[in-house]
Write an enzyme that holds these catalytic residues in place. Structure first.
Site, short mmCIF file in Angstrom:
data_model
loop_
_atom_site.label_atom_id
_atom_site.label_comp_id
_atom_site.label_asym_id
_atom_site.label_seq_id
_atom_site.Cartn_x
_atom_site.Cartn_y
_atom_site.Cartn_z
CG ASP A 115 -1.84 1.16 1.30
OD1 ASP A 115 -2.46 1.50 0.29
OD2 ASP A 115 -1.92 1.78 2.39
CG ASP A 117 -2.21 2.28 6.25
OD1 ASP A 117 -2.85 3.22 6.75
OD2 ASP A 117 -2.20 2.06 5.04
#
Length: 229
Positions: free
Chosen positions: A17, A174
């Site tokens: 990400d 996250d």
């Protein structure tokens, strides 16, 4: 499964990400939302801004429209984006350990992809300004899929572009939507929470959760070989 169990297979690729995972951008954006809403005199709290974490822009706009009339939504977006543009252009800070981890994966010959809900133009701008773009084989963005995270589409597309099986991919994320997307794609996520800490329901998903990319590397490194199994 223990949240700190090392990865038990040699991955064929590692998917990253972007915001809040590699780039210290979520706090900067949170502050921009705060400042923009205060300037417009809008009574909006951090709970709303934190709910945006891991979601594509279009979903965040819909959440705003559920609370505000359209003229206020557009004014808020204009003020927030103007503030954020300045910070993005200057280059946002990197999370500790990201460059070292990328160097290790490159040394071991593992393909790497960015998989972000951010629209393509903005994602490439951030990666370029932060000096990360050259470290990746492909960048998959929210502009490339119809169904955003937590749907698995964006991660499945990344695996397809890299020519690897989803089951052989490790994902670093996250956000909760990102973790759910990785799990739905049949991949192995390691979550490094940023602004939003996982609650009991998230922990019940049974994936790995660590405090930093340095800890994520510790779970990943024992499985790394000169190539995938």
């Amino acid at each position: 499964m223990s949240e700190h169990m090392p990865v038990a297979f040699a991955p064929a690729a590692v998917l990253f990400d972007m915001d809040g995972l590699m780039i210290e951008s979520e706090r900067a954006l949170l502050q921009c939302w705060r400042q923009a809403s205060q300037r417009l005199g809008l009574a909006l709290d951090d709970e709303l801004w934190l709910s945006f974490v891991g979601l594509p822009d279009r979903t965040c706009v819909e959440l705003l429209r559920a609370r505000l009339p359209e003229p206020q939504v557009q004014a808020l977006l204009q003020h927030c984006h103007a503030r954020y543009d300045v910070q993005v252009e200057a280059g946002l800070p990197l999370k500790p350990g990201v460059l070292e981890l990328l160097a290790l994966l490159a040394q071991r010959g593992l393909p790497r992809a960015v998989v972000t809900s951010t629209r393509r133009e903005r994602a490439l701008q951030k990666l370029q300004r932060c000096g990360l773009l050259a470290h990746f084989d492909t960048v998959v963005t929210g502009s490339d899929v119809v169904h955003a995270k937590p749907a698995p589409d964006i991660y499945l597309l990344a695996a397809q572009r890299l020519g690897v099986a989803p089951s052989q991919c490790v994902v670093l994320e996250d956000s909760v939507p990102g973790v759910r997307a990785a799990l739905a794609a049949g991949m192995t996520p390691i979550q490094v929470p940023d602004l939003v800490m996982p609650d009991a329901a998230v922990r019940a998903l049974g994936h790995r959760i660590v405090d930093s990319l340095l800890q994520a590397r510790a779970l990943l490194e024992p499985a790394l070989t000169t190539g995938p199994c």
